[in-house]
Scaffold this motif. Structure first.
Motif, PDB file in Angstrom:
ATOM      1  N   ILE A  39       0.850  -1.192   0.000  1.00  0.00           N
ATOM      2  CA  ILE A  39       0.000   0.000   0.000  1.00  0.00           C
ATOM      3  C   ILE A  39       0.886   1.243   0.000  1.00  0.00           C
ATOM      4  O   ILE A  39       1.775   1.379   0.845  1.00  0.00           O
ATOM      5  CB  ILE A  39      -0.937   0.014   1.221  1.00  0.00           C
ATOM      6  N   ALA A  40       0.655   2.137  -0.937  1.00  0.00           N
ATOM      7  CA  ALA A  40       1.365   3.415  -0.970  1.00  0.00           C
ATOM      8  C   ALA A  40       0.630   4.425  -0.101  1.00  0.00           C
ATOM      9  O   ALA A  40      -0.606   4.449  -0.066  1.00  0.00           O
ATOM     10  CB  ALA A  40       1.450   3.935  -2.404  1.00  0.00           C
ATOM     11  N   GLY A  41       1.384   5.260   0.610  1.00  0.00           N
ATOM     12  CA  GLY A  41       0.781   6.338   1.393  1.00  0.00           C
ATOM     13  C   GLY A  41      -0.003   5.877   2.596  1.00  0.00           C
ATOM     14  O   GLY A  41      -0.923   6.574   3.041  1.00  0.00           O
ATOM     15  N   VAL A  42       0.361   4.722   3.149  1.00  0.00           N
ATOM     16  CA  VAL A  42      -0.375   4.201   4.294  1.00  0.00           C
ATOM     17  C   VAL A  42      -0.151   5.095   5.511  1.00  0.00           C
ATOM     18  O   VAL A  42       0.928   5.659   5.703  1.00  0.00           O
ATOM     19  CB  VAL A  42       0.040   2.739   4.575  1.00  0.00           C
ATOM     20  N   GLN A  43      -1.178   5.254   6.349  1.00  0.00           N
ATOM     21  CA  GLN A  43      -1.105   6.070   7.555  1.00  0.00           C
ATOM     22  C   GLN A  43      -1.359   5.209   8.789  1.00  0.00           C
ATOM     23  O   GLN A  43      -2.001   4.162   8.690  1.00  0.00           O
ATOM     24  CB  GLN A  43      -2.136   7.201   7.492  1.00  0.00           C
ATOM     25  N   PRO A  44      -0.836   5.648   9.949  1.00  0.00           N
ATOM     26  CA  PRO A  44      -1.090   4.890  11.177  1.00  0.00           C
ATOM     27  C   PRO A  44      -2.580   4.690  11.405  1.00  0.00           C
ATOM     28  O   PRO A  44      -3.388   5.618  11.231  1.00  0.00           O
ATOM     29  CB  PRO A  44      -0.470   5.768  12.269  1.00  0.00           C
ATOM     30  N   GLY A  45      -2.953   3.484  11.752  1.00  0.00           N
ATOM     31  CA  GLY A  45      -4.358   3.180  11.992  1.00  0.00           C
ATOM     32  C   GLY A  45      -5.108   2.660  10.791  1.00  0.00           C
ATOM     33  O   GLY A  45      -6.249   2.196  10.921  1.00  0.00           O
ATOM     34  N   ASP A  46      -4.513   2.737   9.603  1.00  0.00           N
ATOM     35  CA  ASP A  46      -5.177   2.215   8.409  1.00  0.00           C
ATOM     36  C   ASP A  46      -5.352   0.701   8.507  1.00  0.00           C
ATOM     37  O   ASP A  46      -4.493  -0.015   9.032  1.00  0.00           O
ATOM     38  CB  ASP A  46      -4.365   2.540   7.144  1.00  0.00           C
ATOM     39  N   LYS A  47      -6.465   0.231   7.977  1.00  0.00           N
ATOM     40  CA  LYS A  47      -6.786  -1.196   7.992  1.00  0.00           C
ATOM     41  C   LYS A  47      -6.931  -1.708   6.557  1.00  0.00           C
ATOM     42  O   LYS A  47      -7.166  -0.941   5.619  1.00  0.00           O
ATOM     43  CB  LYS A  47      -8.095  -1.443   8.744  1.00  0.00           C
ATOM     44  N   LEU A  48      -6.789  -3.018   6.425  1.00  0.00           N
ATOM     45  CA  LEU A  48      -7.012  -3.690   5.147  1.00  0.00           C
ATOM     46  C   LEU A  48      -8.201  -4.628   5.327  1.00  0.00           C
ATOM     47  O   LEU A  48      -8.181  -5.517   6.187  1.00  0.00           O
ATOM     48  CB  LEU A  48      -5.767  -4.481   4.736  1.00  0.00           C
ATOM     49  N   ARG A  49      -9.225  -4.405   4.514  1.00  0.00           N
ATOM     50  CA  ARG A  49     -10.427  -5.247   4.585  1.00  0.00           C
ATOM     51  C   ARG A  49     -10.516  -6.090   3.316  1.00  0.00           C
ATOM     52  O   ARG A  49     -10.483  -5.570   2.205  1.00  0.00           O
ATOM     53  CB  ARG A  49     -11.690  -4.390   4.729  1.00  0.00           C
ATOM     54  N   ILE A  50     -10.619  -7.404   3.506  1.00  0.00           N
ATOM     55  CA  ILE A  50     -10.670  -8.336   2.376  1.00  0.00           C
ATOM     56  C   ILE A  50     -11.956  -9.141   2.466  1.00  0.00           C
ATOM     57  O   ILE A  50     -12.271  -9.729   3.512  1.00  0.00           O
ATOM     58  CB  ILE A  50      -9.463  -9.297   2.374  1.00  0.00           C
ATOM     59  N   THR A  51     -12.687  -9.181   1.371  1.00  0.00           N
ATOM     60  CA  THR A  51     -13.947  -9.919   1.312  1.00  0.00           C
ATOM     61  C   THR A  51     -13.902 -10.870   0.129  1.00  0.00           C
ATOM     62  O   THR A  51     -13.565 -10.474  -0.988  1.00  0.00           O
ATOM     63  CB  THR A  51     -15.140  -8.966   1.153  1.00  0.00           C
ATOM     64  N   ALA A  52     -14.234 -12.131   0.399  1.00  0.00           N
ATOM     65  CA  ALA A  52     -14.279 -13.150  -0.652  1.00  0.00           C
ATOM     66  C   ALA A  52     -15.728 -13.480  -0.973  1.00  0.00           C
ATOM     67  O   ALA A  52     -16.572 -13.583  -0.075  1.00  0.00           O
ATOM     68  CB  ALA A  52     -13.543 -14.408  -0.209  1.00  0.00           C
ATOM     69  N   TYR A  53     -16.002 -13.662  -2.276  1.00  0.00           N
ATOM     70  CA  TYR A  53     -17.362 -13.935  -2.737  1.00  0.00           C
ATOM     71  C   TYR A  53     -17.394 -15.171  -3.626  1.00  0.00           C
ATOM     72  O   TYR A  53     -16.492 -15.400  -4.438  1.00  0.00           O
ATOM     73  CB  TYR A  53     -17.910 -12.750  -3.547  1.00  0.00           C
ATOM     74  N   ASP A  54     -18.448 -15.922  -3.475  1.00  0.00           N
ATOM     75  CA  ASP A  54     -18.837 -16.968  -4.426  1.00  0.00           C
ATOM     76  C   ASP A  54     -20.058 -16.425  -5.152  1.00  0.00           C
ATOM     77  O   ASP A  54     -21.180 -16.498  -4.657  1.00  0.00           O
ATOM     78  CB  ASP A  54     -19.152 -18.258  -3.686  1.00  0.00           C
ATOM     79  N   GLY A  55     -19.813 -15.837  -6.330  1.00  0.00           N
ATOM     80  CA  GLY A  55     -20.908 -15.117  -6.976  1.00  0.00           C
ATOM     81  C   GLY A  55     -21.273 -13.901  -6.137  1.00  0.00           C
ATOM     82  O   GLY A  55     -20.422 -13.072  -5.813  1.00  0.00           O
ATOM     83  N   LYS A  56     -22.526 -13.813  -5.715  1.00  0.00           N
ATOM     84  CA  LYS A  56     -22.964 -12.716  -4.867  1.00  0.00           C
ATOM     85  C   LYS A  56     -22.968 -13.079  -3.387  1.00  0.00           C
ATOM     86  O   LYS A  56     -23.274 -12.248  -2.525  1.00  0.00           O
ATOM     87  CB  LYS A  56     -24.366 -12.273  -5.287  1.00  0.00           C
TER      88      LYS A  56
END
Length: 612
Positions: A237-254
């Motif tokens: 991640i470019a320009g990340v700041q303290p406290g930033d989070k990464l959210r990842i969501t996986a889908y099977d279709g919808k």
């Protein structure tokens, strides 16, 4: 503006646009594919170029007619020679130029553009899919970056170099010594003959702009584990700041499968319950959404995909190591695939042309392609992901000159190339970049660092490094020799008939494969690159006799599979320049053997009864 002035201005604009378009035409002295006539010089290869990291509606394609000039290496151009169609290499017919450059000259490009509304007001990234080989880029007269490497994409943040409004200018300089330098260059030589082909210099993949937030995802790395039913994912991640989070969501279709939120620099572990496994028969892909979260809001978000699949080794009932897909033996069979085009050289004329090859191979009953000494555009790998085509990925070779011993277990002619630190550095940097760039494509199951001793050096060290960098795939250390006790595979090349390394000697710790064989040739009149010196490892005059010989090969392969053979690679998908040993002619206008007959022969090799 009065009516007459407006009409005159519109006519001038239309004439200028027509004049620019009509200034380009393909070089006429070469055979072409059926897609050459479909190339639009106003928007060649217009597709979104990065399907593993997608941002909606914030990009701008810069492919099209640029100015070009070829000057002595120490000089800069005082004027430009004419128009070149980007992204086709200057030597290609579709570039409209068809000239060679060489180590003593430089190739220069120039274009102007206006930022579209989707890119304006954001950080602006300038992306190059691939440029061969040493590149420097200037925007509005300012150098924004340099890059060395002919097969890996690169990006420069050009925000600070942009003007507030109006036309923006890009100038690109390229130097490529082809086989006069030690850099990875694949099968290009300045004097093409035999298995060595025309030079490729300059831009040969899409050039594009992207507008992003100051904090944005640069890349992701996702690795499935079908045994633990998990997917690990991290992001640069470019320009990340303290406290930033990464959210990842996986889908099977919808349907949401899982969602995890972690610190921006951490690796997330998603749980994939009851995973749908990816295979050639069922190439199921899950969708991904990855976002940087700040104060409960997404400051950047991308779409991607992944598959749940595993490649590994396991012993059969006789103790011979086999290549396993999802913990089961699947015989892997496919062609050597150079990825060359008579009209575009490295670059397919259109997306439809590129996927045609994959579709035909699938129809012929192949489940694997060995991508030979070349790296393809990202959309090629995604198409293989979507359609269930296994891939073996070679590292493009360079700095040739060492001795080759193609017989496993024999001490005779093999020598390591004594590369200079500079040469070794070029190899390591580009192989590392290629593996990083291609990591997320599930279709790739094998890495091949070296082929037939071409520039082969420090084999054990390079192989161990490759295995450590990516333990999720198999490593074919030295396809066709020189052989060392490292890696997962022992790979014999044998022409024309099938053969294999003895499994009782080599098969206890490694899989045994036939990395190249076949090469049956038929020069089809009217579809050849050159009038003479066309060759195959055995030459025929018609498709009927060619098929009869091919059938003897698949019959023999069935016997070898029973003994311990895990995979085989037939030479090759298409004719390439003087090589006429393809299933298809170089121009893709003739399929030399009936597709249905090939499929009948090939699918019998996947019979599970052949292996206990």
């Amino acid at each position: 503006m009065n009516k007459f002035t407006l009409t005159f201005a519109l006519l001038c604009s239309a004439f200028c646009a027509f004049a620019q378009q009509s200034s380009w035409h393909p070089i006429k002295d070469r055979i072409t594919t059926p897609w050459a006539d479909k190339v639009d010089p106003k928007k060649p290869l217009p597709e979104y170029p990065r399907p593993q990291l997608v941002r909606d509606n914030n990009w701008q394609n810069l492919n099209g007619l640029w100015d070009y000039s070829i000057v002595a290496k120490a000089n800069t151009p005082s004027k430009y020679d004419g128009k070149i169609l980007v992204p086709f290499a200057v030597e290609s017919a579709l570039s409209g130029v068809g000239k060679t450059v060489g180590k003593d000259s430089m190739l220069w490009y120039k274009t102007t553009f206006k930022l579209n509304n989707q890119v304006k007001g954001k950080q602006v990234l300038l992306h190059f899919g691939a440029v061969d080989w040493r590149t420097e880029v200037f925007v509005n007269g300012k150098s924004v970056g340099k890059h060395e490497g002919g097969f890996d994409p690169f990006t420069f943040d050009i925000t600070a170099a942009l003007k507030g409004s109006g036309d923006q200018q890009i100038i690109v300089s390229v130097w490529d010594p082809t086989d006069d330098g030690p850099q990875p260059r694949g099968k290009q030589v300045k004097k093409p003959e035999g298995i060595w082909y025309t030079p490729v210099t300059g831009i040969w993949q899409t050039v594009w702009l992207e507008g992003v937030a100051r904090t944005h995802i640069q890349s992701t790395k996702q690795t499935p584990d079908i045994d633990q039913k998990t997917l690990s994912l991290s992001a640069a991640i470019a320009g990340v700041q303290p406290g930033d989070k990464l959210r990842i969501t996986a889908y099977d279709g919808k349907t949401r499968v899982d969602e995890q939120t972690v610190d921006a620099g951490a690796t997330a572990m998603l749980n994939i319950a009851n995973p749908k496994l990816w295979s050639p028969e069922s190439p199921f892909l899950y969708d991904l959404q990855v976002a940087v979260i700040r104060n409960n809001k997404a400051v950047d978000q991308v779409k991607s995909y992944f598959a749940m699949r595993k490649i590994s080794l396991g012993a059969d009932a006789n103790g011979v190591q086999r290549m396993l897909l999802n913990n089961k033996f699947v015989f892997q069979y496919g062609p050597l695939d150079q990825g060359w085009w008579p009209d575009g050289l490295y670059t397919p004329p259109t997306y439809e042309a590129m996927v045609y090859d994959i579709d035909k191979l699938k129809e012929m009953g192949f489940n694997m392609i060995r991508k030979h000494i070349k790296v393809e555009p990202a959309r090629y790998y995604t198409y293989c992901d979507q359609h269930g085509m296994l891939l073996w990925q070679d590292m493009p070779s360079g700095d040739l000159g060492n001795g080759w011993e193609n017989r496993p277990g024999v001490i005779d002619r093999a020598t390591d190339q004594n590369r200079t630190p500079e040469s070794e550095g070029y190899y390591r940097k580009e192989w590392n970049a290629i593996m990083d760039e291609l990591h997320n494509y599930p279709s790739i199951v094998v890495w091949t660092p070296f082929n037939e001793a071409w520039g082969q050096f420090k084999t054990v060290e390079i192989s161990e490094w490759t295995m450590k960098k990516d333990p999720s795939r198999l490593v074919n250390s030295a396809s066709g020799g020189n052989f060392y006790t490292t890696g997962h595979i022992v790979d014999l090349h044998n022409y024309p008939q099938p053969a294999m390394p003895r499994p009782d000697i080599f098969g206890k710790t490694t899989a045994v494969v036939l990395g190249e064989f076949g090469g049956l040739g038929w020069p089809v009149e009217g579809h050849n690159w050159q009038a003479n010196k066309n060759w195959g490892y055995q030459t025929f005059k018609n498709g009927e006799d060619l098929l009869k010989r091919y059938v003897t090969f698949t019959d023999r392969l069935q016997e070898l599979i029973k003994l311990g053979l895990s995979a085989a690679v037939y030479t090759q998908t298409t004719d390439v320049e003087g090589e006429v040993n393809g299933f298809l002619t170089y121009d893709r206008k003739v399929i030399k053997m009936p597709v249905e007959s090939l499929r009948k022969e090939n699918v019998k090799l996947y019979n599970p009864a052949l292996v206990k």
